[in-house]
Design a protein around this motif. Structure first.
Motif, PDB file in Angstrom:
ATOM      1  N   ASP A 107       0.553   8.878   7.744  1.00  0.00           N
ATOM      2  CA  ASP A 107       1.979   8.622   7.647  1.00  0.00           C
ATOM      3  C   ASP A 107       2.930   9.091   6.230  1.00  0.00           C
ATOM      4  OD1 ASP A 107       1.903   7.658  10.268  1.00  0.00           O
ATOM      5  OD2 ASP A 107       2.298   5.561   9.666  1.00  0.00           O
ATOM      6  N   GLU A 108       2.003   8.769   5.344  1.00  0.00           N
ATOM      7  CA  GLU A 108       2.884   8.491   3.941  1.00  0.00           C
ATOM      8  C   GLU A 108       2.544  10.024   3.380  1.00  0.00           C
ATOM      9  OE1 GLU A 108       4.881   6.714   2.122  1.00  0.00           O
ATOM     10  OE2 GLU A 108       4.786   5.442   4.086  1.00  0.00           O
ATOM     11  N   GLY A 109       1.328  10.752   3.831  1.00  0.00           N
ATOM     12  CA  GLY A 109       0.877  11.878   2.988  1.00  0.00           C
ATOM     13  C   GLY A 109       0.181  11.524   1.904  1.00  0.00           C
ATOM     14  N   ALA A 110      -1.277  11.600   1.943  1.00  0.00           N
ATOM     15  CA  ALA A 110      -2.119  11.060   0.914  1.00  0.00           C
ATOM     16  C   ALA A 110      -1.986  11.905  -0.473  1.00  0.00           C
ATOM     17  CB  ALA A 110      -3.407  11.306   1.272  1.00  0.00           C
TER      18      ALA A 110
ATOM     19  N   PHE B   6       0.813  -1.246  -0.011  1.00  0.00           N
ATOM     20  CA  PHE B   6      -0.298   0.113  -0.121  1.00  0.00           C
ATOM     21  C   PHE B   6       0.958   1.345   0.081  1.00  0.00           C
ATOM     22  CE2 PHE B   6      -3.239   2.647   2.759  1.00  0.00           C
ATOM     23  CZ  PHE B   6      -3.837   3.016   1.597  1.00  0.00           C
ATOM     24  N   ARG B   7       1.835   1.244   0.843  1.00  0.00           N
ATOM     25  CA  ARG B   7       2.682   2.372   0.855  1.00  0.00           C
ATOM     26  C   ARG B   7       3.416   2.515  -0.549  1.00  0.00           C
ATOM     27  NH1 ARG B   7       3.855   4.394   6.008  1.00  0.00           N
ATOM     28  NH2 ARG B   7       2.953   2.856   7.674  1.00  0.00           N
ATOM     29  N   TRP B   8       3.599   1.633  -1.068  1.00  0.00           N
ATOM     30  CA  TRP B   8       4.444   1.690  -2.487  1.00  0.00           C
ATOM     31  C   TRP B   8       3.342   2.233  -3.526  1.00  0.00           C
ATOM     32  CZ3 TRP B   8       3.380  -0.591  -7.190  1.00  0.00           C
ATOM     33  CH2 TRP B   8       4.186  -0.165  -8.349  1.00  0.00           C
ATOM     34  N   HIS B   9       2.201   1.790  -3.324  1.00  0.00           N
ATOM     35  CA  HIS B   9       1.032   2.316  -4.337  1.00  0.00           C
ATOM     36  C   HIS B   9       0.882   3.891  -4.149  1.00  0.00           C
ATOM     37  CE1 HIS B   9       0.107  -1.972  -5.300  1.00  0.00           C
ATOM     38  NE2 HIS B   9      -0.112  -1.567  -6.357  1.00  0.00           N
ATOM     39  N   ILE B  10       0.788   4.181  -2.838  1.00  0.00           N
ATOM     40  CA  ILE B  10       0.552   5.729  -2.516  1.00  0.00           C
ATOM     41  C   ILE B  10       1.718   6.363  -3.199  1.00  0.00           C
ATOM     42  CG2 ILE B  10       0.617   7.154  -0.496  1.00  0.00           C
ATOM     43  CD1 ILE B  10      -0.496   5.213   1.206  1.00  0.00           C
ATOM     44  N   ASP B  11       2.857   6.092  -2.951  1.00  0.00           N
ATOM     45  CA  ASP B  11       4.139   6.837  -3.600  1.00  0.00           C
ATOM     46  C   ASP B  11       3.939   6.657  -5.117  1.00  0.00           C
ATOM     47  OD1 ASP B  11       6.994   7.676  -3.430  1.00  0.00           O
ATOM     48  OD2 ASP B  11       7.406   5.971  -4.632  1.00  0.00           O
ATOM     49  N   LEU B  12       3.603   5.703  -5.616  1.00  0.00           N
ATOM     50  CA  LEU B  12       3.492   5.641  -6.969  1.00  0.00           C
ATOM     51  C   LEU B  12       2.397   6.684  -7.727  1.00  0.00           C
ATOM     52  CD1 LEU B  12       4.050   4.292 -10.007  1.00  0.00           C
ATOM     53  CD2 LEU B  12       2.537   2.531  -9.427  1.00  0.00           C
ATOM     54  N   ALA B  13       1.085   6.681  -7.044  1.00  0.00           N
ATOM     55  CA  ALA B  13       0.175   7.575  -7.415  1.00  0.00           C
ATOM     56  C   ALA B  13       0.694   8.908  -7.410  1.00  0.00           C
ATOM     57  CB  ALA B  13      -0.961   7.433  -6.468  1.00  0.00           C
TER      58      ALA B  13
END
Length: 278
Positions: A164-167, A133-140
Motif C-alpha cells: 500500500d505504502e510503497g516500500a 509502521f506507515r509513519w516509519h515507512i514514510d520516514l525511511a
C-alpha cells in the motif's frame, strides 16, 4: 534467556562478519568503555562491525550515541510496534532527528507484532501499530534509509502495508522466522532476510526449510542479542561475539561453505547499510 546459564564460550573465529542487528544497551552497555568491551569481544572472533537497534526513545538516543563513541558501531532507530502508541508529535520529531544522524543506517525496528496485543499490558493495538509502521515507512523513504522490520504473526498484514505504502529501496526483515511461502514472497519483492540464532533451533522446521530458498545476495546474519542465543546455548545470554555460531548453523542448513557465506553476508551488510568496505 536465563541469567542462570553461563555465557557461551567464544566460538572459533570466522571473518569477516557483521552483526546486522543487536541491542548493545540490553547487553549491558551504558558508556564508551562498556560499548568497546562488547565490540572488542566480537572483533576477536571476526565480527568487525555491529548495528545496535532501538525499540524505544531512550534506546534510540543511546544507539546514536554509541555509534559516535565507536566507529565499529552503527545505529538503527525507531519505536517498536508494541510501543507504537507513544508516537505523539514530539516523539516522532525526535525519532526523525535521530534517524537523520549520519551514524544511523536504518529506520528500525518497526513493523507489526500481532502476538502481544491482549497479552502485554500497555501494548499498542493493531490499528496503532499499523499507523506507526506507515509513519516509519514514510520516514525511511524521506531520509533515504533502509527500513528494518520486526514481524511477529503478521506476514500477510506486513506485505499488505508495504504494498500500500510503497516500500523503501531497501527493506530488511530482521530475525526472519517465517515459512517458505513468506520467504518466497519477500525474495520476489527484493527484500533482504536477516537470520538469527533461531535458524539453529531444531524445532524451527518451517524456518530451516525456508532459509535455503533465499538467494545469497539477500541474506544477512544477526544476533538480536541479548536474545535468541543459538543452539546449543539456547537460554544463555547472547552477545555479538556469538554470531559465528549462527553463521555456521545457517551455512549448514543452506549447504554452503561458512567462509563464503560470511563474506557474502558482510558484502550484503555493506551494501544495504552503506558501510565502507573493509
Amino acid at each position: 534467556m536465563s541469567k542462570a546459564r553461563p555465557a557461551p564460550e567464544p566460538p572459533e573465529p570466522l571473518a569477516p562478519l557483521v552483526d546486522a542487528h543487536t541491542h548493545l544497551d540490553a547487553c549491558g552497555a551504558e558508556d564508551p568503555e562498556s560499548v568497546a568491551a562488547i565490540v572488542d569481544r566480537a572483533a576477536a572472533v571476526g565480527v568487525g562491525r555491529v548495528v545496535t537497534v532501538a525499540d524505544d526513545l531512550d534506546a534510540a538516543r543511546f544507539a546514536v550515541q554509541a555509534a559516535h563513541w565507536d566507529d565499529r558501531v552503527y545505529a538503527a532507530v525507531a519505536i517498536h510496534p508494541t510501543r507504537a502508541n507513544v508516537l505523539d508529535e514530539q516523539t516522532r520529531a525526535e525519532v526523525e532527528r535521530l534517524a537523520a544522524d549520519p551514524r544511523c543506517v536504518a529506520v528500525g525496528e518497526t513493523g507489526l507484532d500481532l502476538y502481544w496485543p491482549g497479552k502485554l499490558d500497555g501494548c499498542a493495538d493493531p490499528v496503532e501499530q499499523e499507523d506507526g509502521f506507515r509513519w516509519h515507512i514514510d520516514l525511511a523513504k524521506r531520509l533515504g534509509k533502509t527500513l528494518m522490520i520486526h514481524n511477529r504473526d503478521a506476514d500477510a498484514e506486513l506485505l499488505r502495508v508495504l504494498h500500500d505504502e510503497g516500500a523503501p529501496e531497501t527493506v530488511i526483515f530482521h530475525c526472519f522466522s517465517s515459512d517458505a511461502d513468506m520467504a518466497r514472497a519477500c525474495v520476489d519483492a527484493g527484500y533482504v532476510l536477516s537470520f538469527s540464532g533461531t535458524v539453529s533451533f531444531r524445532n524451527a522446521k518451517a524456518l530451516r526449510e525456508a532459509a535455503p530458498l533465499v538467494p545469497r545476495e539477500q541474506v544477512l546474519v544477526e544476533t538480536d542479542a541479548p536474545f535468541l542465543t543459538p543452539h546449543p546455548f539456547r537460554g544463555a545470554p547472547n552477545e555479538s561475539y556469538c554470531l559465528p555460531y549462527t553463521l555456521r548453523a545457517l551455512a549448514e542448513v543452506r549447504g554452503e561453505d561458512p567462509l563464503e557465506l560470511a563474506a557474502a553476508t558482510t558484502a550484503n551488510a555493506e551494501r544495504v547499510y552503506g558501510f565502507p568496505a573493509i
